[in-house]
Design an enzyme around this catalytic site. Structure first.
Site, PDB file in Angstrom:
ATOM      1  N   HIS A   1       7.003  57.879  11.022  1.00  0.00           N
ATOM      2  CA  HIS A   1       5.940  58.014  10.018  1.00  0.00           C
ATOM      3  C   HIS A   1       6.355  57.236   8.764  1.00  0.00           C
ATOM      4  O   HIS A   1       7.530  57.210   8.404  1.00  0.00           O
ATOM      5  CB  HIS A   1       5.715  59.494   9.686  1.00  0.00           C
ATOM      6  CG  HIS A   1       4.491  59.727   8.866  1.00  0.00           C
ATOM      7  ND1 HIS A   1       4.457  59.491   7.513  1.00  0.00           N
ATOM      8  CD2 HIS A   1       3.238  60.129   9.216  1.00  0.00           C
ATOM      9  CE1 HIS A   1       3.244  59.761   7.063  1.00  0.00           C
ATOM     10  NE2 HIS A   1       2.487  60.142   8.069  1.00  0.00           N
TER      11      HIS A   1
ATOM     12  N   LYS B   1       2.365  67.804   7.383  1.00  0.00           N
ATOM     13  CA  LYS B   1       3.452  67.402   6.468  1.00  0.00           C
ATOM     14  C   LYS B   1       4.148  68.677   5.958  1.00  0.00           C
ATOM     15  O   LYS B   1       4.283  69.637   6.707  1.00  0.00           O
ATOM     16  CB  LYS B   1       2.922  66.522   5.341  1.00  0.00           C
ATOM     17  CG  LYS B   1       2.016  65.397   5.854  1.00  0.00           C
ATOM     18  CD  LYS B   1       1.707  64.370   4.821  1.00  0.00           C
ATOM     19  CE  LYS B   1       0.694  63.389   5.390  1.00  0.00           C
ATOM     20  NZ  LYS B   1       0.551  62.186   4.610  1.00  0.00           N
TER      21      LYS B   1
ATOM     22  N   SER C   1      -6.123  58.384   5.488  1.00  0.00           N
ATOM     23  CA  SER C   1      -7.251  58.910   4.707  1.00  0.00           C
ATOM     24  C   SER C   1      -8.523  59.087   5.535  1.00  0.00           C
ATOM     25  O   SER C   1      -9.627  58.834   5.048  1.00  0.00           O
ATOM     26  CB  SER C   1      -7.524  58.017   3.495  1.00  0.00           C
ATOM     27  OG  SER C   1      -6.406  58.004   2.630  1.00  0.00           O
TER      28      SER C   1
ATOM     29  N   GLU D   1       6.189  57.887   5.749  1.00  0.00           N
ATOM     30  CA  GLU D   1       6.925  58.681   4.745  1.00  0.00           C
ATOM     31  C   GLU D   1       8.393  58.803   5.129  1.00  0.00           C
ATOM     32  O   GLU D   1       9.276  58.826   4.266  1.00  0.00           O
ATOM     33  CB  GLU D   1       6.254  60.061   4.574  1.00  0.00           C
ATOM     34  CG  GLU D   1       4.957  59.929   3.794  1.00  0.00           C
ATOM     35  CD  GLU D   1       3.918  60.990   4.094  1.00  0.00           C
ATOM     36  OE1 GLU D   1       4.264  62.041   4.669  1.00  0.00           O
ATOM     37  OE2 GLU D   1       2.745  60.757   3.742  1.00  0.00           O
TER      38      GLU D   1
ATOM     39  N   ASN E   1      -1.358  66.341  11.124  1.00  0.00           N
ATOM     40  CA  ASN E   1      -0.013  66.300  10.535  1.00  0.00           C
ATOM     41  C   ASN E   1      -0.055  67.066   9.218  1.00  0.00           C
ATOM     42  O   ASN E   1      -0.545  66.557   8.210  1.00  0.00           O
ATOM     43  CB  ASN E   1       0.391  64.834  10.303  1.00  0.00           C
ATOM     44  CG  ASN E   1       1.730  64.717   9.602  1.00  0.00           C
ATOM     45  OD1 ASN E   1       2.506  65.678   9.541  1.00  0.00           O
ATOM     46  ND2 ASN E   1       2.028  63.540   9.084  1.00  0.00           N
TER      47      ASN E   1
ATOM     48  N   GLY F   1      -2.853  58.825   2.462  1.00  0.00           N
ATOM     49  CA  GLY F   1      -2.883  59.724   1.313  1.00  0.00           C
ATOM     50  C   GLY F   1      -3.417  59.069   0.045  1.00  0.00           C
ATOM     51  O   GLY F   1      -3.254  59.606  -1.046  1.00  0.00           O
TER      52      GLY F   1
ATOM     53  N   GLU G   1      -0.987  53.210  11.325  1.00  0.00           N
ATOM     54  CA  GLU G   1      -1.219  53.845  10.030  1.00  0.00           C
ATOM     55  C   GLU G   1      -0.856  52.879   8.912  1.00  0.00           C
ATOM     56  O   GLU G   1       0.314  52.804   8.494  1.00  0.00           O
ATOM     57  CB  GLU G   1      -0.343  55.088   9.899  1.00  0.00           C
ATOM     58  CG  GLU G   1      -0.668  56.162  10.915  1.00  0.00           C
ATOM     59  CD  GLU G   1      -0.404  57.542  10.335  1.00  0.00           C
ATOM     60  OE1 GLU G   1      -1.332  58.350  10.339  1.00  0.00           O
ATOM     61  OE2 GLU G   1       0.704  57.797   9.858  1.00  0.00           O
TER      62      GLU G   1
END
Ligand code: PEP
Length: 240
Positions: free
Chosen positions: A85, A9, A200, A87, A7, A161, A155
């Site tokens: 996701h 992003k 991560s 985010e 991904n 991150g 996740e």
């Protein structure tokens, strides 16, 4: 089926898209499936690998400025789409109901959704993570009437991150719980749904994560921008 999903992003690999794809395509043999999710304008530049959108609209078409439909992703060569996701959920306020509609429309258009679920640190620390994940799954499944494959990516938000990844043990236990929820709350056809881990993941921690033998692959953000690091993660999964 197992997967290594990159991904990107809102980033591009510093080595360039063509070099990145060539390095990965050379490794795309009999191992888990390599999937790359670039920003939308670069979908057609991904060569020799499976392609994923990072999101899609919950509607088929119409006056929705800035949105991209599932059908358009298909037309541009995507076979997969990342949905839900964290985010999208936290920064853009996507709700479970919207994600359920996106899941349904992705399946109607022949895309395989990579459905992301994950708890925040409060939920994890209060011991409610498994129930929370089950609720996210139930909410997403509520929108699905079509058949088709679904991939789930566990996740944990506290690991995305942040450089703080889940231990192999926690990851394995939660993956088992997610599978059990799929068995209970989703139709029979999803019983063998692949469950990936994301948060991560790097070449340094991947060995511990695969050691328990539970996960079906990885959804990788930061480390996926470097073909060498992403390949090291991919190779840790072994052959299919
Ligand atoms: C992700 O974007 O899904 C992700 C897991 O990111 P990172 O690997 O950077 O934590």
């Amino acid at each position: 089926m197992r997967y290594s999903v990159a991904n990107w992003k809102m980033n591009l690999p510093p080595e360039g898209i063509a070099a990145y794809c060539a390095a990965l395509a050379a490794a795309a043999g009999d191992g888990p499936r390599l999937v790359v999710a670039p920003p939308f304008p670069y979908l057609h530049e991904i060569r020799g690998l499976a392609v994923a959108g990072q999101n899609c609209a919950e509607k088929a078409s119409g006056a929705f400025t800035g949105e991209i439909s599932a059908a358009m992703l298909r037309e541009r060569g995507a076979q997969f789409v990342i949905l839900g996701h964290s985010e999208r959920r936290t920064l853009f306020g996507e709700t479970d109901a919207q994600i359920a509609r996106k899941l349904a429309i992705a399946l109607e258009n022949g895309l395989t959704p990579i459905l992301c679920i994950g708890e925040d640190l409060n939920v994890r620390d209060s011991g409610r993570a498994e129930a929370f994940l089950a609720d996210q799954l139930k909410a997403a499944a509520a929108g699905v009437t079509n058949g088709g494959d679904v991939v789930i990516a566990y996740e944990p938000i506290w690991a995305i991150g942040t450089g703080r990844n889940a231990t192999g043990k926690l990851c394995a236990e939660t993956t088992q719980a997610v599978r059990e929820s799929v068995r209970r709350f989703w139709p029979e056809r999803y019983e063998n749904v692949p469950v990936l881990y994301g948060g991560s993941v790097t070449p340094d921690n991947v060995t511990e994560l695969v050691a328990e033998g539970e996960i079906d692959g990885f959804l990788v953000g930061g480390a996926s921008l470097d073909s060498g690091k992403f390949l090291a993660i991919h190779r840790a999964l072994g052959k299919e």
